[in-house]
Write a protein that holds these residues in place. Structure first.
Motif, PDB file in Angstrom:
ATOM      1  N   MET A  77      10.837  97.519  53.792  1.00 61.26           N
ATOM      2  CA  MET A  77      11.920  96.830  53.270  1.00 61.26           C
ATOM      3  C   MET A  77      12.397  95.706  54.370  1.00 61.26           C
ATOM      4  N   ARG A  78      12.136  95.915  55.501  1.00 63.54           N
ATOM      5  CA  ARG A  78      12.669  94.792  56.610  1.00 63.54           C
ATOM      6  C   ARG A  78      11.590  93.793  56.448  1.00 63.54           C
ATOM      7  N   GLN A  79      10.356  93.970  56.233  1.00 61.45           N
ATOM      8  CA  GLN A  79       9.371  92.961  56.200  1.00 61.45           C
ATOM      9  C   GLN A  79       9.341  92.230  54.887  1.00 61.45           C
ATOM     10  N   ARG A  80       9.825  92.941  53.966  1.00 63.90           N
ATOM     11  CA  ARG A  80       9.808  92.400  52.613  1.00 63.90           C
ATOM     12  C   ARG A  80      11.030  91.606  52.548  1.00 63.90           C
ATOM     13  N   ASN A  81      12.309  91.986  53.102  1.00 59.54           N
ATOM     14  CA  ASN A  81      13.485  91.320  53.181  1.00 59.54           C
ATOM     15  C   ASN A  81      13.374  90.031  53.818  1.00 59.54           C
ATOM     16  N   ARG A  82      12.939  90.269  54.958  1.00 55.95           N
ATOM     17  CA  ARG A  82      12.432  88.762  55.864  1.00 55.95           C
ATOM     18  C   ARG A  82      11.773  87.798  55.148  1.00 55.95           C
ATOM     19  N   PHE A  83      10.648  88.306  54.421  1.00 56.53           N
ATOM     20  CA  PHE A  83       9.721  87.457  53.746  1.00 56.53           C
ATOM     21  C   PHE A  83      10.680  86.634  52.745  1.00 56.53           C
ATOM     22  N   GLU A  84      11.478  87.525  51.956  1.00 58.55           N
ATOM     23  CA  GLU A  84      12.089  87.047  50.720  1.00 58.55           C
ATOM     24  C   GLU A  84      13.173  86.089  51.247  1.00 58.55           C
ATOM     25  N   LEU A  85      13.858  86.485  52.276  1.00 55.47           N
ATOM     26  CA  LEU A  85      15.111  85.757  52.857  1.00 55.47           C
ATOM     27  C   LEU A  85      14.433  84.596  53.477  1.00 55.47           C
ATOM     28  N   PHE A  86      13.256  84.461  53.856  1.00 56.50           N
ATOM     29  CA  PHE A  86      12.697  83.161  54.428  1.00 56.50           C
ATOM     30  C   PHE A  86      12.057  82.313  53.044  1.00 56.50           C
ATOM     31  N   GLU A  87      11.770  82.929  52.299  1.00 55.37           N
ATOM     32  CA  GLU A  87      11.189  82.071  51.016  1.00 55.37           C
ATOM     33  C   GLU A  87      12.420  81.692  50.419  1.00 55.37           C
ATOM     34  N   THR A  88      13.655  82.322  50.414  1.00 55.70           N
ATOM     35  CA  THR A  88      14.744  82.000  49.512  1.00 55.70           C
ATOM     36  C   THR A  88      15.444  80.727  50.273  1.00 55.70           C
ATOM     37  N   MET A  89      15.532  80.811  51.548  1.00 57.41           N
ATOM     38  CA  MET A  89      15.971  79.779  52.371  1.00 57.41           C
ATOM     39  C   MET A  89      15.147  78.458  52.332  1.00 57.41           C
ATOM     40  N   THR A  90      13.987  78.816  52.348  1.00 54.98           N
ATOM     41  CA  THR A  90      13.133  77.472  52.423  1.00 54.98           C
ATOM     42  C   THR A  90      13.195  76.995  51.010  1.00 54.98           C
ATOM     43  N   ARG A  91      13.174  77.579  49.792  1.00 52.96           N
ATOM     44  CA  ARG A  91      13.368  77.117  48.605  1.00 52.96           C
ATOM     45  C   ARG A  91      14.555  76.390  48.498  1.00 52.96           C
ATOM     46  N   GLU A  92      15.718  77.089  48.847  1.00 54.45           N
ATOM     47  CA  GLU A  92      17.046  76.588  48.624  1.00 54.45           C
ATOM     48  C   GLU A  92      17.358  75.517  49.388  1.00 54.45           C
ATOM     49  N   THR A  93      16.800  75.293  50.785  1.00 54.60           N
ATOM     50  CA  THR A  93      16.911  74.198  51.558  1.00 54.60           C
ATOM     51  C   THR A  93      16.240  72.950  51.010  1.00 54.60           C
ATOM     52  N   ARG A  94      14.964  73.029  50.598  1.00 59.40           N
ATOM     53  CA  ARG A  94      14.103  71.910  49.752  1.00 59.40           C
ATOM     54  C   ARG A  94      15.155  71.450  48.812  1.00 59.40           C
ATOM     55  N   ARG A  95      15.630  72.405  47.849  1.00 55.93           N
ATOM     56  CA  ARG A  95      16.328  72.104  46.650  1.00 55.93           C
ATOM     57  C   ARG A  95      17.700  71.224  47.234  1.00 55.93           C
ATOM     58  N   ALA A  96      18.292  71.752  48.151  1.00 56.35           N
ATOM     59  CA  ALA A  96      19.648  71.132  48.537  1.00 56.35           C
ATOM     60  C   ALA A  96      19.166  69.711  49.049  1.00 56.35           C
ATOM     61  N   ALA A  97      18.183  69.696  49.921  1.00 63.17           N
ATOM     62  CA  ALA A  97      17.612  68.362  50.479  1.00 63.17           C
ATOM     63  C   ALA A  97      17.404  67.199  49.277  1.00 63.17           C
ATOM     64  N   ARG A  98      16.710  67.649  48.033  1.00 64.83           N
ATOM     65  CA  ARG A  98      16.555  66.802  47.164  1.00 64.83           C
ATOM     66  C   ARG A  98      17.917  66.420  46.475  1.00 64.83           C
ATOM     67  N   VAL A  99      18.888  67.615  46.266  1.00 62.76           N
ATOM     68  CA  VAL A  99      20.187  67.170  45.656  1.00 62.76           C
ATOM     69  C   VAL A  99      20.758  66.105  46.587  1.00 62.76           C
ATOM     70  N   LEU A 100      20.973  66.530  47.743  1.00 62.59           N
ATOM     71  CA  LEU A 100      21.780  65.379  48.674  1.00 62.59           C
ATOM     72  C   LEU A 100      21.018  63.672  48.791  1.00 62.59           C
ATOM     73  N   LEU A 101      19.929  63.835  48.385  1.00 61.63           N
ATOM     74  CA  LEU A 101      19.206  62.416  48.474  1.00 61.63           C
ATOM     75  C   LEU A 101      19.638  61.874  47.067  1.00 61.63           C
ATOM     76  N   ARG A 102      19.809  62.556  46.219  1.00 62.37           N
ATOM     77  CA  ARG A 102      19.952  61.975  44.907  1.00 62.37           C
ATOM     78  C   ARG A 102      21.495  61.548  44.890  1.00 62.37           C
ATOM     79  N   THR A 103      22.318  61.960  45.859  1.00 57.99           N
ATOM     80  CA  THR A 103      23.869  61.517  45.806  1.00 57.99           C
ATOM     81  C   THR A 103      24.082  61.054  47.256  1.00 57.99           C
ATOM     82  N   PRO A 104      23.517  59.767  47.514  1.00 58.11           N
ATOM     83  CA  PRO A 104      23.602  59.134  48.762  1.00 58.11           C
ATOM     84  C   PRO A 104      25.118  58.686  49.251  1.00 58.11           C
ATOM     85  N   ALA A 105      25.881  58.410  48.189  1.00 55.57           N
ATOM     86  CA  ALA A 105      27.286  57.951  48.427  1.00 55.57           C
ATOM     87  C   ALA A 105      28.011  59.274  49.129  1.00 55.57           C
TER      88      ALA A 105
END
Length: 917
Positions: A77-105
């Motif tokens: 479960m540790r290995q699975r959680n690390r993978f899921e956490l990494f995958e989640t953070m990577t996905r959310e970070t990419r999404r957050a970057a797109r959102v911030l770039l869409r609102t430059p002001a």
């Protein structure tokens, strides 16, 4: 909070991996297998009790199996959680970057605001860490202490003297608190071998100093007790840096002779790199604040048998024994100091001990080096930039709250499509952390640039500045601040978003903010105003104090004066007559240079190195009565031309070369000393003596300086004696006259342009005499005020940034409130409300927030400004002029910040406002 609330929050943040859940699942699984086996054996006719016993026996060690299975499950479960956490953070970070770039002001303003705040805080923290927080650069530095003698000097207040030779030997032989105790003094000396003549920094030490500092030789050996005997051969140890610079790290120099102004010394070794002598505050100058960078190490060669004098030029340095405390050592040194009159009766008396409140002091070495003022000033500056960071964070928090309201529909859609609260939280945390970490990176870059500028304007009176660099501690601080801010901003949406059907139905139409939301935003503005007032008040007090300090008349004319030092070799100029003959010829040649008006000399430079010591002054008539306090004042030897070069007014006359040639013993004293020695009487012609003069011979007062501040501008007028070149003590041995500061007054030319000509004149007299530290007298004055100006500049910058951020925050909140109340404003205008009334309503709302912030800030300033007390000069921490001006400035800024929103509100079209509502 209701009973279901905690469970809701736990579910929201529940992690996939949980020990309790694994244990529960394993118990259920093992129970299932046991029951299956029991049922099989019961079906064959076995009783249930027998079947359960048989099943447990066949199954084996149930607990061992469960532990093994739990370990396997946990790792999986540790290995699975690390993978899921990494995958989640990577996905959310990419999404957050797109959102911030869409609102430059939003992104640019929040990014720049945070980067500015984090950069300022990181730069000051870096200085604070290097100067105050880090230990001194010695092994086990926490065990090192300094030993000094505080004394109350009449007319000068509290001073701290060093150790005398008699006190040193007595303390060394009779203490129980120190594993070792050493003593040293520092000065400069001309070196002629190994290249051109140059000044070398000398540390004259007793042998135990090296063991106290735990120094080791790089080549050869260090000074031993045999080298420290008065009858031993003249020997010297080179510092590693001096050996490298002067001799190219040539090991063959060990055993050769080093030619200096003090004679020839046998080189016996080289120290390891980086060894310096720590300099406690009373012995620190602008050149040795963090530590005296020694070039040459010489033995002190003191005789334990004496003779010993009441003279305290040495720094005491000791290392505590294991288990000993500073407090215990302090008590021991206090007791030993009280015994000095019986141990060294020719140097100390009971009357001296009582009159000067002479006592011993043991202090941690770092505290002695830094003193009380510098840590207080740096902590205060650090607090100021933290306030700036707090104001910046409040601005960004307001931006996040406005952004949250504009994204209610997005949150409602995502929730309606099945997004859980934890998924929403992960998205917003990723967005805020990405923004804050990017700001931290930019803040670190800004801190590097700001640190360069900061060190350029920092006064030399701050110790350890040379060690200030960006370090991993600075990076951790910046990242830590960004992480805290990111977590706070990311947690703000939690609990605010619900599956809101109205948000879905309204299809993007605005929803009026609740009263609680408006209160929070207004509270942030009030907090910004309060913090800005505290910073503005502190900066205003420092500015007023600096203005008061600059207004002080030092009693000298500092314009158009070049200052430099000369140090004559003792082996060539071993009598006072030889020294003053050299100085007289240099003075004649310098006076002949174009643009030179007058040339003078003294053993000390006013506002630079006066006041580092004092000498007892006796009067001939009337003699001091028993129990009367004998003043101990600053003294300097002067040669003719000193008063003329600095344009110091003198009542009476100043000594001339005729006085020097005829040994007239004419002296000049200050009016402050005259008032102490002969209150209400004319001192001209009266006799004075010092603690080294023959009791049958007296100097005669020829002139009186009305008022001079030679020690510092923020101290009372100096009590001082300006002694002549001749001495009352035969034979006329060379002494202070070898080391003279020259003052060259110019007219029509800048003082600095004379430096090449001065070097040629001195080299023409003796190429082995270097010109040391040429500078203008105005630079000397500026350096004497540098600490006050440095704190003032940094507080002013912090206050200006805080004021700007507060104005931006006020503008943002008022603009948002105008937007939220657009429908209400449209109705008011439609019903006939004058536009001036609408504008006044908006501006009054801003001013009300500012008034509340000013009121709260005044209470904060009352507490915070008391910390400035030790840095202020002739200014009260609650100066009404400063506080009134600051409060008025904040109210004006709030009114200006609300002008544009008020104007926009007054121009609202009621038809469009009602149509969009």
């Amino acid at each position: 909070m209701n009973g279901r609330e905690p469970r809701r929050w736990r579910r929201m943040f529940r992690l996939p991996f949980s020990r309790a859940r694994i244990d529960a699942e394993l118990r259920d699984e093992f129970r299932f297998h046991l029951e299956e086996r029991v049922e099989e054996w019961v079906a064959t006719g076995m009783s249930r009790r027998e079947a359960e016993a048989m099943a447990r026996q066949r199954f084996g060690d149930f607990e061992a199996y469960r532990r093994l299975a739990r370990q396997i499950d946990e790792e999986t479960m540790r290995q699975r959680n690390r993978f899921e956490l990494f995958e989640t953070m990577t996905r959310e970070t990419r999404r957050a970057a797109r959102v911030l770039l869409r609102t430059p002001a939003f992104s640019v303003i929040a990014f720049a605001t945070l980067a500015l705040g984090i950069g300022a805080a990181t730069a000051i923290y870096t200085v604070l860490d290097a100067v105050v927080l880090r230990p001194l650069p010695y092994p086990a530095a926490g065990e090192l202490v300094s030993i000094l003698h505080p004394a109350t000097v009449p007319g000068s207040g509290e001073r701290k003297w060093g150790l005398s030779s008699g006190g040193y030997f007595f303390f060394r032989e009779n203490n129980q608190s120190f594993s070792d105790l050493g003593m040293y003094r520092t000065y400069s000396m001309t070196v002629t071998s190994g290249g051109e003549a140059e000044m070398a920094r000398v540390g004259q030490v007793t042998a135990p100093v090296f063991s106290v500092l735990r120094a080791r030789p790089a080549v050869g050996r260090l000074i031993t007790p045999e080298d420290d005997r008065p009858d031993s051969t003249a020997r010297v140890v080179l510092s590693y840096e001096y050996w490298q610079r002067r001799f190219g790290r040539d090991p063959s120099v060990v055993g050769t002779l080093l030619q200096t102004a003090g004679g020839a010394y046998e080189i016996i070794g080289v120290t390891q790199p980086g060894i310096t002598l720590p300099m406690p505050g009373p012995f620190a100058t602008s050149a040795n604040l963090a530590g005296f960078g020694v070039d040459l190490w010489l033995p002190l060669k003191l005789d334990p048998a004496g003779p010993h004098w009441n003279n305290h030029p040495h720094v005491g340095l000791a290392r505590l024994t294991p288990g000993a405390t500073v407090e215990a050592a302090q008590r021991e040194i206090l007791a030993l100091t009280q015994r000095l009159p019986e141990v060294v009766p020719n140097a100390y008396s009971a009357g001296f001990m009582d009159q000067y409140n002479f006592r011993g002091e043991v202090a941690p070495l770092k505290d002695a080096v830094l003193g009380p003022t510098i840590p207080r000033a740096l902590w205060m500056l650090f607090g100021a930039v933290l306030l700036v960071l707090a104001i910046a964070a409040a601005n960004v928090a307001n931006l996040f709250m406005v952004r949250m309201d504009s994204r209610r529909r997005e949150a409602a859609v995502r929730t309606a499509l099945g997004a859980s609260r934890s998924q929403l939280a992960a998205h917003y945390l990723a967005e805020s952390l990405l923004l804050c970490m990017a700001a931290a990176l930019a803040g670190v870059l800004l801190a590097r640039v700001g640190l360069t500028a900061l060190l350029a304007i920092a006064p030399t009176s701050i110790p350890r500045l040379a060690s200030v660099t960006m370090s991993w501690q600075s990076l951790v601080f910046a990242v830590g601040m960004a992480a805290v801010a990111g977590l706070v901003f990311g947690a703000m949406p939690l609990g605010r978003y619900r599956v809101d059907a109205r948000a879905l139905r309204e299809e993007g139409r605005g929803v009026t903010a609740s009263r609680a939301q408006r209160t929070v935003r207004s509270g942030l503005v009030v907090g910004q105003m309060a913090l800005a007032l505290v910073l503005l008040a502190a900066a205003g007090l420092m500015l007023r104090s600096f203005s008061q300090l600059r207004g002080v008349r030092p009693g000298i004319d500092t314009s158009d004066v070049l200052v430099f030092d000369l140090s004559l070799p003792f082996v060539e100029y071993d009598t006072r007559q030889a020294a003053w003959t050299f100085h007289r010829e240099v003075q004649r040649r310098l006076s002949a240079l174009p643009g030179v008006v007058s040339v003078g000399m003294s053993s000390g430079v006013p506002l630079e190195d006066y006041g580092t010591g004092c000498a007892v002054v006796w009067r001939e008539d009337p003699p001091f009565a028993r129990g009367e306090q004998v003043p101990c004042v600053a003294g300097a030897s002067t040669l003719p031309g000193f008063f003329e070069a600095l344009r110091i007014p003198v009542r009476g006359r100043v000594p001339t070369w005729d006085d020097v040639d005829g040994a007239s013993q004419a002296v000049v004293i200050t009016q402050a000393l005259a008032d102490r020695l002969w209150p209400g009487a004319d001192p001209i012609g009266r006799g004075i003596g010092n603690n080294g003069s023959d009791s049958r011979l007296w100097y005669r007062v020829a002139g009186v300086v009305p008022e001079i501040r030679a020690e510092a501008l923020d101290l009372p007028p100096t009590e001082a004696v300006f002694y002549p070149a001749t001495s009352l003590q035969p034979p006329q041995r060379s002494g202070a006259l070898n080391d003279q500061a020259y003052f060259v007054r110019t007219a029509g030319v800048a003082p600095e342009t004379l430096i090449p000509a001065v070097r040629r004149v001195v080299a023409g007299m003796n190429p082995r005499v270097p010109v040391i530290s040429p500078r203008s007298m105005e630079q000397v004055v500026e350096r004497s005020m540098s600490r006050t100006s440095f704190v003032m500049i940094l507080l002013g910058i912090a206050a200006s940034v805080a004021l700007l951020l507060s104005a931006v925050g006020t503008y943002g909140v008022i603009s948002y409130l105008v937007t939220q109340r657009r429908s209400e404003i449209g109705v008011r205008i439609a019903l006939g409300a004058p536009v001036t009334q609408v504008a006044r309503l908006v501006m009054l709302q801003s001013v009300r927030l500012a008034v509340l912030g000013v009121a709260i800030g005044l209470f904060g300033a009352y507490s915070a400004n008391r910390l400035l007390q030790s840095l202020l000069f002739n200014v009260s921490p609650m100066d009404p002029v400063v506080l009134s001006a600051v409060a008025a400035a904040l109210l004006l800024i709030a009114a200006i910040a609300s002008f544009a929103p008020a104007r926009r509100a007054a121009r609202t079209d009621p038809v469009e406002a009602l149509r969009s509502s």
